[in-house]
Structure formats: structure tokens, C-alpha cells
Design an enzyme around this catalytic site. Structure first.
Site, PDB file in Angstrom:
ATOM      1  N   CYS A 122     -31.204  -4.330  11.810  1.00 48.06           N
ATOM      2  CA  CYS A 122     -30.393  -4.614  12.746  1.00 48.06           C
ATOM      3  C   CYS A 122     -29.687  -6.069  12.884  1.00 48.06           C
ATOM      4  O   CYS A 122     -30.580  -6.937  12.796  1.00 48.06           O
ATOM      5  CB  CYS A 122     -31.160  -4.436  14.266  1.00 48.06           C
ATOM      6  SG  CYS A 122     -30.430  -4.757  15.679  1.00 48.06           S
ATOM      7  N   GLY A 173     -22.736   6.981   6.704  1.00 55.31           N
ATOM      8  CA  GLY A 173     -21.498   7.764   6.247  1.00 55.31           C
ATOM      9  C   GLY A 173     -20.618   8.398   7.478  1.00 55.31           C
ATOM     10  O   GLY A 173     -19.564   9.097   7.289  1.00 55.31           O
ATOM     11  N   GLN A 187     -39.770   4.284  15.708  1.00 55.23           N
ATOM     12  CA  GLN A 187     -38.972   2.998  15.016  1.00 55.23           C
ATOM     13  C   GLN A 187     -39.473   1.761  15.952  1.00 55.23           C
ATOM     14  O   GLN A 187     -39.066   1.844  17.086  1.00 55.23           O
ATOM     15  CB  GLN A 187     -37.722   3.138  14.972  1.00 55.23           C
ATOM     16  CG  GLN A 187     -37.043   1.838  13.894  1.00 55.23           C
ATOM     17  CD  GLN A 187     -35.603   1.662  13.926  1.00 55.23           C
ATOM     18  OE1 GLN A 187     -35.001   1.533  14.799  1.00 55.23           O
ATOM     19  NE2 GLN A 187     -35.086   1.697  12.668  1.00 55.23           N
ATOM     20  N   MET A 239     -31.291   5.141  17.193  1.00 46.09           N
ATOM     21  CA  MET A 239     -30.254   4.489  18.006  1.00 46.09           C
ATOM     22  C   MET A 239     -30.688   4.185  19.394  1.00 46.09           C
ATOM     23  O   MET A 239     -30.962   5.000  20.069  1.00 46.09           O
ATOM     24  CB  MET A 239     -28.917   5.512  18.081  1.00 46.09           C
ATOM     25  CG  MET A 239     -28.227   5.752  16.871  1.00 46.09           C
ATOM     26  SD  MET A 239     -26.672   6.713  17.023  1.00 46.09           S
ATOM     27  CE  MET A 239     -27.367   8.284  17.119  1.00 46.09           C
TER      28      MET A 239
HETATM   29  C1  FNR Z   1     -27.472   1.755  15.911  1.00 42.12           C
HETATM   30  N1  FNR Z   1     -28.225   1.552  15.081  1.00 42.12           N
HETATM   31  C2  FNR Z   1     -29.684   1.365  14.834  1.00 42.12           C
HETATM   32  N2  FNR Z   1     -30.328   1.169  13.589  1.00 42.12           N
HETATM   33  C3  FNR Z   1     -31.634   0.914  13.684  1.00 42.12           C
HETATM   34  O1  FNR Z   1     -32.399   0.859  12.889  1.00 42.12           O
HETATM   35  N3  FNR Z   1     -32.379   1.006  15.017  1.00 42.12           N
HETATM   36  C4  FNR Z   1     -31.478   1.038  16.208  1.00 42.12           C
HETATM   37  O2  FNR Z   1     -31.897   1.155  17.356  1.00 42.12           O
HETATM   38  C5  FNR Z   1     -30.128   1.141  16.123  1.00 42.12           C
HETATM   39  N4  FNR Z   1     -29.437   1.507  17.282  1.00 42.12           N
HETATM   40  C6  FNR Z   1     -27.971   1.744  17.158  1.00 42.12           C
HETATM   41  C7  FNR Z   1     -27.541   2.374  18.419  1.00 42.12           C
HETATM   42  C8  FNR Z   1     -25.907   2.852  18.405  1.00 42.12           C
HETATM   43  C9  FNR Z   1     -25.484   3.334  19.469  1.00 42.12           C
HETATM   44  C10 FNR Z   1     -25.525   2.842  16.909  1.00 42.12           C
HETATM   45  C11 FNR Z   1     -24.164   3.630  17.009  1.00 42.12           C
HETATM   46  C12 FNR Z   1     -26.322   2.773  15.816  1.00 42.12           C
HETATM   47  C13 FNR Z   1     -27.646   1.770  13.542  1.00 42.12           C
HETATM   48  C14 FNR Z   1     -27.717   3.292  13.107  1.00 42.12           C
HETATM   49  O3  FNR Z   1     -29.175   3.760  12.828  1.00 42.12           O
HETATM   50  C15 FNR Z   1     -26.919   3.582  11.557  1.00 42.12           C
HETATM   51  O4  FNR Z   1     -27.667   2.701  10.769  1.00 42.12           O
HETATM   52  C16 FNR Z   1     -25.385   3.200  11.827  1.00 42.12           C
HETATM   53  O5  FNR Z   1     -25.034   3.871  12.963  1.00 42.12           O
HETATM   54  C17 FNR Z   1     -24.832   3.792  10.466  1.00 42.12           C
HETATM   55  O6  FNR Z   1     -24.949   5.040  10.270  1.00 42.12           O
HETATM   56  P1  FNR Z   1     -23.907   6.356  10.605  1.00 42.12           P
HETATM   57  O7  FNR Z   1     -23.387   6.031  12.251  1.00 42.12           O
HETATM   58  O8  FNR Z   1     -22.556   5.951   9.859  1.00 42.12           O
HETATM   59  O9  FNR Z   1     -24.387   7.587  10.708  1.00 42.12           O
END
Ligand code: FNR
Length: 343
Positions: A119, A219, A90, A22
Site C-alpha cells: 500500500c 491486471g 490481511q 480492498m
Molecule cells: C486496493 N488495494 C489494496 N491492496 C492491499 O493490499 N490492501 C488493501 O486494503 C487494498 N485496498 C484497496 C482498495 C481499493 C478500492 C482498490 C481499488 C485497491 C490494491 C488491490 O488489492 C490491487 O493490488 C490493485 O487494485 C491492483 O489489482 P487490480 O485492481 O488491477 O486487479
């Protein structure tokens, strides 16, 4: 006699629970907190290959960290021994050679390398990175093959699902052949927003079709609210492992199988790590505001928002003394290092 070809200590992605990558959230303090609470694998925030290749690896003896520092002195990635066997780096990339250069720069300090292929944000897709890769399987293959053969740590990737089950399954089958150690599947289409329900059936179809560990993701909003929901989500998707994003961002103690902690306690423990590892104050604030959620306009929330330094944030949480003691310890280490380096 079965002789394992796995190198000792090689990170396994079977039957684990992971902190999702994230941006802004997945910096060192959050990763350490997730590990404390029981996550087995922690992904860092996505870091862009073009920025990372310019970084220098610097051993920070005062903080006892390894820092990857950009030409403008910004620390792009900070890590430490405690997470060495669990942290996944990542990256955002659309270029096999640059991806390899970055992976080789960090491989001695991390447990695995992951490529972001999910993303949907424009800053990612316009450079051909993130979800843009999903429509370029040849490029996916060349990036992953290059990484798998070029580094000694496991390589993984994180995707979103494609418009049909068949396309999604065949993409993951292609990815599997590159030799990756796992594939994280975020069960949403690239046009879908985080509030849309997650498609467990897609993750399940993928998990059944391949033998590489699948990490179910997506989820947090509707399915995973407590620690026991993690196992339910794993079962509902038939996946080997589960990765949590938002549920962990809101309250990282979701990883604790002894039960959740009040978010006030979690914020305090987060802040202690942020102080100890000299986390950038804006980043500390951002994460605390995510944890405050609907309380972000409370008196505490307002104090956090007004703070400009980790010292001011510490005041808001009554951690002045911890802040002071930590600064003194760091200063003592700085002094000791200085005197031992004098002839
Ligand atoms: C993300 N997500 C994300 N995915 C990824 O591959 N690299 C990243 O840097 C990010 N950055 C990111 C920032 C924030 C604030 C959020 C909320 C989400 C997506 C994240 O890894 C994930 O795939 C989604 O949030 C869905 O999973 P959850 O939240 O339902 O558990």
C-alpha cells in the site's frame, strides 16, 4: 511413499483465483458474493494491527457470525462459517510482535494470514507499514518468520515490484525462505498509479525464480475484463494464481466461468448479503456506488447516495420485502435465543 506434511484442509494458493484485499470493498458481503461466483480465495480489506489488537472476539448468535469488535463497539472484522476455509485476513503492520498478537487473535476463524507490503498511501507508509516495508527486508523477514512459526494457518504477503527485476526477484527469494505459503505480486512500482499498465514481465521473472506459488495481481484495468482473461493473465505472467481487485469490485461475476451477470443482478445479490449480515449502511453504499460506476448519477445512483440505512437502500432496489422478511427472521432468532437463555 510420499507422505504429505500438509494439514488436511490447509488452504492452497496454487492455481486459484482470488478476490484482492480492498479497503472498504472487501467486507463480508463482497467476499461471500465472490465465493458464490467462483473465487476460491477471498482476502478481507486491510486491517491495521494497532486497531485489531484492541478488538474482542464475539460470537454473534443472531447473525451467526464471528465479530471482532473494537472498544468503541465498531465491528472491525465480521466473518462466518461459509468463508472459513477461504478467507484470508490481511493486516497492515510494521511490528512482528503486534502482528503475531493479531494473527493469534483471528487464526481460528480464518484460512490464512496476509501482510500488506504494497500500500503506497501515506496513512500506511508513515507508520512504516504497506509499501514502506519494501525497503526494509530485515523487517519483512522478522514479521513473516514470527507469523509462520507462531500460527497454524498459512501465511502470505502481498508486495509491489521494486525498481529493478533483480531487486524484485531477490526480495521474493528472501521472502520465500521465511516459509510463506504464497506471495501476491502487484505488478506496479510503488510510485505508479492504478491507471498505469501492469508489468507482467516482473511477475514472470519472479514466478520463474521461486517455487512458492506466485499470485499475479494488477491486471484489472487493461488485461482482465472477462472470466477467460483471468487464464490469459495467468499465462502472460507465468504465475500460479491470479488475484483480482477492481474487475471484481466493478462486477464480481467476473469470477463466474459460466459468463458474467448484468451488474444490476450483482448489485441485488450483494445487497441481499449486506442486509442478511447487517453490513454497515455506509459501507454498503460505498460498494454499490463502485458497482454503479458511470451510472452513479443516474436516478438509481442518486437514490443510493441519498439513502442513510440499509432499509432505504433496499427501497432503491425494490427489495423492501426481502429486507422486511430478513428482519423478521433475525428477530425470531433473537427471541429464541433470549427465551432459551432464561432459567
Ligand atoms: C486496493 N488495494 C489494496 N491492496 C492491499 O493490499 N490492501 C488493501 O486494503 C487494498 N485496498 C484497496 C482498495 C481499493 C478500492 C482498490 C481499488 C485497491 C490494491 C488491490 O488489492 C490491487 O493490488 C490493485 O487494485 C491492483 O489489482 P487490480 O485492481 O488491477 O486487479
Amino acid at each position: 511413499v510420499v507422505i504429505s506434511t500438509m494439514a488436511p484442509g490447509r488452504l492452497s494458493f496454487s492455481n486459484i483465483t482470488a478476490l484482492a484485499p480492498m479497503v472498504r470493498v472487501g467486507t463480508l458481503p463482497m467476499r461471500l458474493l465472490a465465493l458464490d461466483y467462483g473465487a476460491e480465495v477471498v482476502y478481507c480489506e486491510e486491517l491495521i494491527d494497532i486497531k485489531m489488537v484492541q478488538c474482542q472476539r464475539v460470537v454473534n448468535d443472531v447473525l451467526q457470525t464471528v465479530d471482532f469488535v473494537a472498544p468503541d463497539d465498531r465491528v472491525m472484522f465480521r466473518t462466518c462459517d461459509r468463508e472459513k476455509d477461504s478467507v484470508v485476513f490481511q493486516m497492515g503492520t510494521a511490528d512482528p510482535d503486534r502482528a503475531l498478537a493479531v494473527a493469534q487473535l483471528v487464526e481460528k476463524d480464518v484460512a490464512a494470514i496476509d501482510v500488506n507490503m504494497g500500500c503506497p498511501k501515506e496513512y500506511s507508509t508513515k507508520g512504516g507499514m504497506g509499501a514502506a516495508l519494501l525497503s526494509e527486508p530485515d523487517k519483512i523477514e522478522s514479521i513473516l518468520r514470527k507469523l509462520v512459526t507462531g500460527v497454524s494457518v498459512p501465511v502470505t504477503c502481498k508486495i509491489r515490484i521494486l525498481p529493478s527485476l533483480e531487486e524484485t526477484v531477490s526480495l521474493v527469494q528472501r521472502i520465500e525462505k521465511t516459509g510463506v505459503a504464497a506471495v501476491a505480486v502487484h505488478g506496479r512500482f510503488k510510485e505508479e498509479r492504478p491507471r498505469h499498465p501492469v508489468h507482467c514481465d516482473y511477475i514472470e521473472a519472479v514466478a520463474q525464480a521461486v517455487s512458492v506459488p506466485i499470485i499475479a495481481n494488477g491486471g484489472s484495468l487493461d488485461l482482465v475484463k472477462t472470466n477467460s482473461d483471468i487464464e490469459e493473465f495467468r499465462k502472460a505472467t507465468g504465475a500460479s494464481s491470479v488475484m483480482l481487485g477492481r474487475a471484481a469490485m466493478w462486477n464480481a461475476s467476473v469470477f463466474r466461468n459460466q459468463g458474467p451477470l448484468p451488474v444490476e443482478r450483482v448489485m441485488e445479490e450483494y445487497l441481499k448479503y449486506a442486509i442478511r449480515y447487517d453490513n454497515h449502511a455506509f459501507n454498503t453504499k460505498y460498494c454499490l456506488c463502485q458497482m454503479l460506476r458511470d451510472k452513479v448519477e443516474s436516478p438509481l445512483g442518486k437514490q443510493v447516495q441519498a439513502a442513510q440505512t440499509n432499509a432505504e437502500i433496499s427501497n432503491a432496489y425494490g427489495l423492501q420485502q426481502f429486507y422486511q422478511q430478513t428482519q423478521e427472521q433475525l428477530q425470531a432468532r433473537r427471541d429464541a435465543l433470549q427465551s432459551s437463555s432464561q432459567p
